[in-house]
Motif scaffolding. Structure first.
Motif, PDB file in Angstrom:
ATOM      1  N   ALA A 123      -9.871   5.255  -6.769  1.00 49.73           N
ATOM      2  CA  ALA A 123     -10.143   3.875  -6.352  1.00 49.73           C
ATOM      3  C   ALA A 123     -11.215   3.842  -5.265  1.00 49.73           C
ATOM      4  N   PRO A 124     -12.042   2.798  -5.263  1.00 53.36           N
ATOM      5  CA  PRO A 124     -13.049   2.664  -4.203  1.00 53.36           C
ATOM      6  C   PRO A 124     -12.401   2.315  -2.872  1.00 53.36           C
ATOM      7  N   SER A 125     -13.058   2.691  -1.794  1.00 49.90           N
ATOM      8  CA  SER A 125     -12.594   2.308  -0.460  1.00 49.90           C
ATOM      9  C   SER A 125     -13.799   2.181   0.461  1.00 49.90           C
ATOM     10  N   SER A 126     -13.647   1.361   1.491  1.00 44.90           N
ATOM     11  CA  SER A 126     -14.737   1.104   2.420  1.00 44.90           C
ATOM     12  C   SER A 126     -15.219   2.392   3.078  1.00 44.90           C
ATOM     13  N   MET A 127     -16.483   2.693   2.937  1.00 45.48           N
ATOM     14  CA  MET A 127     -17.099   3.889   3.531  1.00 45.48           C
ATOM     15  C   MET A 127     -16.390   5.170   3.098  1.00 45.48           C
ATOM     16  N   ASN A 128     -15.710   5.108   1.930  1.00 52.62           N
ATOM     17  CA  ASN A 128     -14.961   6.254   1.401  1.00 52.62           C
ATOM     18  C   ASN A 128     -13.862   6.706   2.360  1.00 52.62           C
ATOM     19  N   THR A 129     -13.240   5.755   3.059  1.00 50.18           N
ATOM     20  CA  THR A 129     -12.215   6.112   4.052  1.00 50.18           C
ATOM     21  C   THR A 129     -10.911   6.585   3.414  1.00 50.18           C
ATOM     22  N   GLN A 130     -10.607   6.116   2.187  1.00 49.16           N
ATOM     23  CA  GLN A 130      -9.390   6.542   1.484  1.00 49.16           C
ATOM     24  C   GLN A 130      -8.172   6.531   2.425  1.00 49.16           C
ATOM     25  N   PRO A 131      -7.765   5.354   2.914  1.00 48.61           N
ATOM     26  CA  PRO A 131      -6.738   5.299   3.952  1.00 48.61           C
ATOM     27  C   PRO A 131      -5.305   5.452   3.450  1.00 48.61           C
ATOM     28  N   TRP A 132      -5.102   5.592   2.133  1.00 49.09           N
ATOM     29  CA  TRP A 132      -3.746   5.524   1.572  1.00 49.09           C
ATOM     30  C   TRP A 132      -3.012   6.865   1.563  1.00 49.09           C
ATOM     31  N   HIS A 133      -1.697   6.777   1.543  1.00 49.37           N
ATOM     32  CA  HIS A 133      -0.795   7.930   1.399  1.00 49.37           C
ATOM     33  C   HIS A 133       0.365   7.499   0.510  1.00 49.37           C
ATOM     34  N   LEU A 134       0.800   8.365  -0.379  1.00 49.07           N
ATOM     35  CA  LEU A 134       1.878   8.051  -1.301  1.00 49.07           C
ATOM     36  C   LEU A 134       3.038   9.024  -1.116  1.00 49.07           C
ATOM     37  N   HIS A 135       4.243   8.494  -1.083  1.00 45.40           N
ATOM     38  CA  HIS A 135       5.456   9.295  -0.982  1.00 45.40           C
ATOM     39  C   HIS A 135       6.278   8.984  -2.229  1.00 45.40           C
ATOM     40  N   VAL A 136       6.450   9.970  -3.089  1.00 45.91           N
ATOM     41  CA  VAL A 136       7.035   9.773  -4.411  1.00 45.91           C
ATOM     42  C   VAL A 136       8.492  10.221  -4.385  1.00 45.91           C
ATOM     43  N   LEU A 137       9.412   9.278  -4.595  1.00 43.44           N
ATOM     44  CA  LEU A 137      10.844   9.555  -4.485  1.00 43.44           C
ATOM     45  C   LEU A 137      11.520   9.456  -5.851  1.00 43.44           C
ATOM     46  N   ILE A 191      -9.454  -4.434   5.915  1.00 46.85           N
ATOM     47  CA  ILE A 191     -10.131  -3.731   4.827  1.00 46.85           C
ATOM     48  C   ILE A 191      -9.259  -2.585   4.323  1.00 46.85           C
ATOM     49  N   ALA A 192      -8.523  -1.940   5.215  1.00 45.37           N
ATOM     50  CA  ALA A 192      -7.644  -0.842   4.807  1.00 45.37           C
ATOM     51  C   ALA A 192      -6.532  -1.355   3.899  1.00 45.37           C
ATOM     52  N   HIS A 193      -6.021  -2.555   4.176  1.00 47.33           N
ATOM     53  CA  HIS A 193      -5.025  -3.170   3.297  1.00 47.33           C
ATOM     54  C   HIS A 193      -5.640  -3.416   1.920  1.00 47.33           C
ATOM     55  N   PHE A 194      -6.859  -3.954   1.918  1.00 46.00           N
ATOM     56  CA  PHE A 194      -7.571  -4.236   0.665  1.00 46.00           C
ATOM     57  C   PHE A 194      -7.764  -2.947  -0.127  1.00 46.00           C
ATOM     58  N   ASP A 195      -8.239  -1.902   0.539  1.00 40.40           N
ATOM     59  CA  ASP A 195      -8.499  -0.627  -0.135  1.00 40.40           C
ATOM     60  C   ASP A 195      -7.222  -0.047  -0.729  1.00 40.40           C
ATOM     61  N   THR A 196      -6.127  -0.098   0.027  1.00 41.83           N
ATOM     62  CA  THR A 196      -4.864   0.447  -0.452  1.00 41.83           C
ATOM     63  C   THR A 196      -4.339  -0.372  -1.629  1.00 41.83           C
ATOM     64  N   GLY A 197      -4.586  -1.678  -1.599  1.00 41.11           N
ATOM     65  CA  GLY A 197      -4.215  -2.513  -2.734  1.00 41.11           C
ATOM     66  C   GLY A 197      -4.983  -2.151  -3.988  1.00 41.11           C
ATOM     67  N   ALA A 198      -6.279  -1.838  -3.822  1.00 38.31           N
ATOM     68  CA  ALA A 198      -7.086  -1.439  -4.976  1.00 38.31           C
ATOM     69  C   ALA A 198      -6.533  -0.161  -5.602  1.00 38.31           C
ATOM     70  N   MET A 199      -6.161   0.785  -4.762  1.00 41.83           N
ATOM     71  CA  MET A 199      -5.570   2.027  -5.262  1.00 41.83           C
ATOM     72  C   MET A 199      -4.250   1.753  -5.976  1.00 41.83           C
ATOM     73  N   THR A 200      -3.442   0.830  -5.433  1.00 39.80           N
ATOM     74  CA  THR A 200      -2.141   0.538  -6.018  1.00 39.80           C
ATOM     75  C   THR A 200      -2.291  -0.098  -7.399  1.00 39.80           C
ATOM     76  N   TYR A 201      -3.269  -0.963  -7.551  1.00 37.15           N
ATOM     77  CA  TYR A 201      -3.531  -1.542  -8.871  1.00 37.15           C
ATOM     78  C   TYR A 201      -3.956  -0.448  -9.855  1.00 37.15           C
TER      79      TYR A 201
END
Length: 225
Positions: free
Chosen positions: A36-50, A141-151
């Motif tokens: 997923a794209p993110s602002s300035m390639n910051t890739q702010p997301w983390h996933l914890h898979v349970l 923007i970090a919320h937006f970026d993480t939402g893009a990844m989630t979609y």
């Protein structure tokens, strides 16, 4: 599955088969969503898979706290109640789901059970807790970026035969989720995704939310008539 097909056919799945999802398949889905794209390639997301025992502990903790009347506790700003057209759309999808499930307006017991299903992650075999870096908490923007990844995550899952629903209820008792998943302090819990193999006999899975027509969504300026 082609992208157009995945986008048009995807729907929120709230009933799942009692069937595990292989870790290798989850890794494949997440690797694709990670594009997923993110602002300035910051890739702010983390996933914890349970799954399994940790997920059951989250379900139990969420349920016990909600039934005990403990107010929801989220780590992002709560927008409060929806109003106006947003409230109308919220009610519309609720009506669609309740009609599909045969839940009458006066049936408080079944309506309450439906709400509690959300806190139980809809009994899905997998829950993916979506977080982002705490030092970007005030950066929308970090919320937006993480939402893009989630979609991208739910589309990738759908294209491989899995169903998912982005489920804010699942993390409304965030202290439970944080403790069980041992989420680092430098991450903020944003939402979660309940995921698994769709149960074709669960009638609410057939519900497709209605969308605004294009003229109510987009304006075009500077184009030839």
């Amino acid at each position: 599955m082609k992208l157009d097909q995945a986008i048009r056919e995807r729907r929120s799945i709230r009933g799942f088969q009692d069937k595990p999802v292989p870790k290798e398949l989850l890794e494949e889905i997440i690797e694709l969503a990670n594009r997923a794209p993110s602002s300035m390639n910051t890739q702010p997301w983390h996933l914890h898979v349970l799954t399994g025992e940790p997920l059951e502990r989250v379900r139990q903790g969420n349920t016990e706290r909600m039934l005990a009347g403990i107010p929801p506790s989220r780590e992002i700003h709560d927008h409060g109640a929806y109003e106006g057209v947003h409230r109308e759309r919220q009610v519309e999808i609720a009506v669609q789901l309740f009609e599909a499930m045969g839940i009458e307006r006066h049936d408080k017991e079944r309506r309450q059970d439906w709400v509690m299903r959300g806190f139980r992650q809809f009994d899905a075999p997998v829950s993916i807790v979506v977080c982002f870096d705490r030092d970007l908490l005030d950066n929308t923007i970090a919320h937006f970026d993480t939402g893009a990844m989630t979609y991208g995550l739910v589309l990738s899952a759908w294209s491989r035969g899995l169903g998912a629903v982005i489920n804010g209820q699942g993390i409304m008792q965030s202290p439970v989720v944080r403790e069980v998943a041992n989420i680092p302090d430098d991450q903020v819990i944003l939402t979660c995704v309940a995921l698994g193999w769709p149960d074709d006999e669960f009638v609410a899975n057939s519900v497709v939310s209605r969308r605004r027509p294009l003229p109510n969504t987009a304006r075009f300026l500077g184009f030839d008539a």
